[in-house]
Structure formats: structure tokens, C-alpha cells
Write a protein that holds these residues in place. Structure first.
Motif, PDB file in Angstrom:
ATOM      1  N   LEU A 181       5.489   3.841   0.232  1.00 23.48           N
ATOM      2  CA  LEU A 181       4.603   3.906  -0.901  1.00 23.48           C
ATOM      3  C   LEU A 181       5.022   4.812  -1.889  1.00 23.48           C
ATOM      4  N   ALA A 239       6.094   4.690  -5.529  1.00 23.86           N
ATOM      5  CA  ALA A 239       5.478   5.488  -6.663  1.00 23.86           C
ATOM      6  C   ALA A 239       6.264   6.217  -7.646  1.00 23.86           C
ATOM      7  N   VAL A 249       5.405  -1.412  -5.409  1.00 25.03           N
ATOM      8  CA  VAL A 249       4.045  -0.934  -5.089  1.00 25.03           C
ATOM      9  C   VAL A 249       3.254  -2.088  -4.708  1.00 25.03           C
ATOM     10  N   LEU A 266       1.691  -2.656  -0.861  1.00 24.15           N
ATOM     11  CA  LEU A 266       0.232  -2.836  -0.612  1.00 24.15           C
ATOM     12  C   LEU A 266       0.097  -4.143  -0.062  1.00 24.15           C
ATOM     13  N   ARG A 306      -1.761   6.057   0.061  1.00 26.97           N
ATOM     14  CA  ARG A 306      -2.183   5.728  -1.085  1.00 26.97           C
ATOM     15  C   ARG A 306      -2.369   7.292  -1.769  1.00 26.97           C
ATOM     16  N   ILE A 357      -0.238   8.289  -5.099  1.00 25.63           N
ATOM     17  CA  ILE A 357      -1.173   8.592  -6.542  1.00 25.63           C
ATOM     18  C   ILE A 357      -0.795   9.965  -7.115  1.00 25.63           C
ATOM     19  N   LEU A 398      -3.450   1.905  -7.705  1.00 23.71           N
ATOM     20  CA  LEU A 398      -3.755   2.504  -6.501  1.00 23.71           C
ATOM     21  C   LEU A 398      -5.050   3.319  -6.387  1.00 23.71           C
ATOM     22  N   THR A 399      -5.522   3.642  -7.191  1.00 26.30           N
ATOM     23  CA  THR A 399      -6.711   4.286  -7.290  1.00 26.30           C
ATOM     24  C   THR A 399      -7.806   3.203  -7.307  1.00 26.30           C
ATOM     25  N   THR A 448      -7.983   2.295  -3.625  1.00 28.14           N
ATOM     26  CA  THR A 448      -8.682   3.536  -2.994  1.00 28.14           C
ATOM     27  C   THR A 448     -10.100   3.243  -3.102  1.00 28.14           C
TER      28      THR A 448
END
Length: 248
Positions: free
Chosen positions: A142, A146, A154, A158, A165, A169, A239-240, A243
């Protein structure tokens, strides 16, 4: 072209993409496991040349999909690095191990992610490639995706349960802050030394926008280069959001 033995004609046919000649040679008894004078396997040459039809012919004639060419190079890795989706599909269909390791600890998934080939990454993951298997440097997939700036890679990771993650990020934010072109120029300077003239190119494709920086020699001829995609902001958002959702 005159040859002393039918096998001598196999590699010219591979490089020319001449399926008819390959069929004729295999029927004449030429081994699908043939190697050239340097030790490259026929299957590896066909794989990196993006010849899915010839790859299938060689596999049907008994070529081992996981045999390392020169003892170092896996056909699946060569195809993944080039983004040769149909070759990857053929090799996996013939039983190539999705996590086959070639020289220096590389797997096909690592190559696909480093080069931003999301369709290849998806095929490998569906075939069972480990979405968390570290690459040669210990970096998890990952984070590799990124850094590349490939939103498609990505997303594929996922969808198949990739972790790390927070680290991904952080890497995407770093690249967004530094800037892709500056990152590429700095990396090339570390490898080849400072002071070289450079040219920057931008191109768009289904994979997104890619920025390539090439170093030029005194004659203005490119001698080294590197590239990254520019999806870092979208990756951070993706990703945020994931999360936050995972956190409740």
C-alpha cells in the motif's frame, strides 16, 4: 533466414511476433523450454515482448510458467513490469504463482505497483497475491502504491484487504508536499549525481497523469529517467475516508 537447426529460428520468430513460425517449430519438436545463447527462456522473451498468443502456445507446449529465465527473471514479473495484462492473465491461467519471487526479492505485484499498472495488480490480487507482502526493501504494497501516486493500484489493494493505511497516508502526504517533479529530480540526482540537464514530460492515460523526468548527457541524449503518477491528493482522501470509517 537460414538456420542449422529448427531451434535456431525460434527466437527470431519470438522477437518478430511470428505465431505461425512458432507453431511450426513447436510441432517440429523444438522445446518450449528453449533458451537463447545468453540463457534467456523463450517464455520470458515472449512475456516481456507482450505476445500473449505466443505465450499461450509455449505454455500449451509445456513451458513452465514459473521457471526463472537466466535463473533470475520470472516471466510473470517481466509481464507485470511492462503492464502486459493479457500475458499476465495467460501465465496465471497456466498456474504461475502470483507471489513467485525472482531475483532481489521482487514479485509481480511489486513491479505492477511500482509501475502503476492497476489492471495487472487487480489480476494478481484476484489470483491470490498477498496484498501485504513486503517488497525487497521491506516496504508494504500500500505504501508502494501511494508513493507511485496510482489511485487504481491503491483501490485494488484496499479491495483485497491491504493494511498500513497510516503509513500510506504519510507517504502520499510527503509526495504531495514535495511535489512529484521535485521528488523525481532529487532521486535521479542522488543516483547519478547533480548538475545534469533534465527534461520533464507529462502524459495522460487511463491510469491518470504521469510525470516523467529524464536526465540528458552532453549530447542531449537521455541516459536515465524515472516517473510517478499524480494521484496523491485523491489517495489521501481515499485512505483517510477508509480510516475514519474503520474507526467507527
Amino acid at each position: 533466414m537460414s538456420t542449422n537447426h529448427p531451434a535456431d529460428a525460434l527466437f527470431p520468430a519470438l522477437y518478430e511476433g511470428d505465431q505461425d513460425t512458432v507453431v511450426r517449430l513447436l510441432r517440429a519438436g523444438v522445446s518450449a523450454e528453449s533458451v537463447d545463447e545468453d540463457g534467456q527462456s523463450a517464455l520470458y522473451v515472449a512475456a516481456v515482448s507482450d505476445e500473449p498468443g505466443i505465450v499461450r502456445l509455449l505454455l500449451a507446449a509445456g513451458a513452465d510458467p514459473d521457471r526463472l529465465s537466466l535463473g533470475t527473471d520470472a516471466p510473470l514479473c517481466g509481464a507485470a513490469c511492462g503492464g502486459h495484462t493479457e500475458v499476465v492473465r495467460a501465465l496465471l491461467g497456466a498456474g504461475a504463482g502470483p507471489d513467485t519471487v525472482e531475483a532481489f526479492g521482487f514479485t509481480a505485484l511489486v513491479w505492477a505497483l511500482r509501475c502503476g499498472h492497476s489492471a495487472v495488480a487487480e489480476l494478481l490480487l484476484k489470483a491470490g497475491a498477498d496484498p501485504d507482502r513486503p517488497g525487497p526493501s521491506g516496504e508494504v504494497p500500500l505504501v508502494t502504491a501511494a508513493r507511485r501516486g496510482s489511485v487504481g493500484c491503491v483501490r485494488a489493494l484496499l479491495a483485497h484487504g491491504a493494511t498500513a493505511r497510516a503509513e500510506a497516508i504519510a507517504e502520499a502526504r510527503r509526495l504531495l508536499g514535495v511535489g512529484v517533479e521535485a521528488e523525481l529530480r532529487a532521486g535521479l540526482a542522488r543516483t547519478h549525481g547533480p548538475g545534469h540537464r533534465a527534461v520533464t514530460r507529462r502524459r495522460g492515460s487511463a491510469e491518470g497523469v504521469t510525470i516523467e523526468v529524464e536526465l540528458l548527457n552532453a549530447q542531449g541524449i537521455p541516459f536515465a529517467g524515472d516517473e510517478l503518477q499524480t494521484g496523491h491528493a485523491e489517495i489521501i482522501a481515499l485512505l483517510t475516508a477508509g480510516t475514519k470509517a474503520a474507526g467507527g
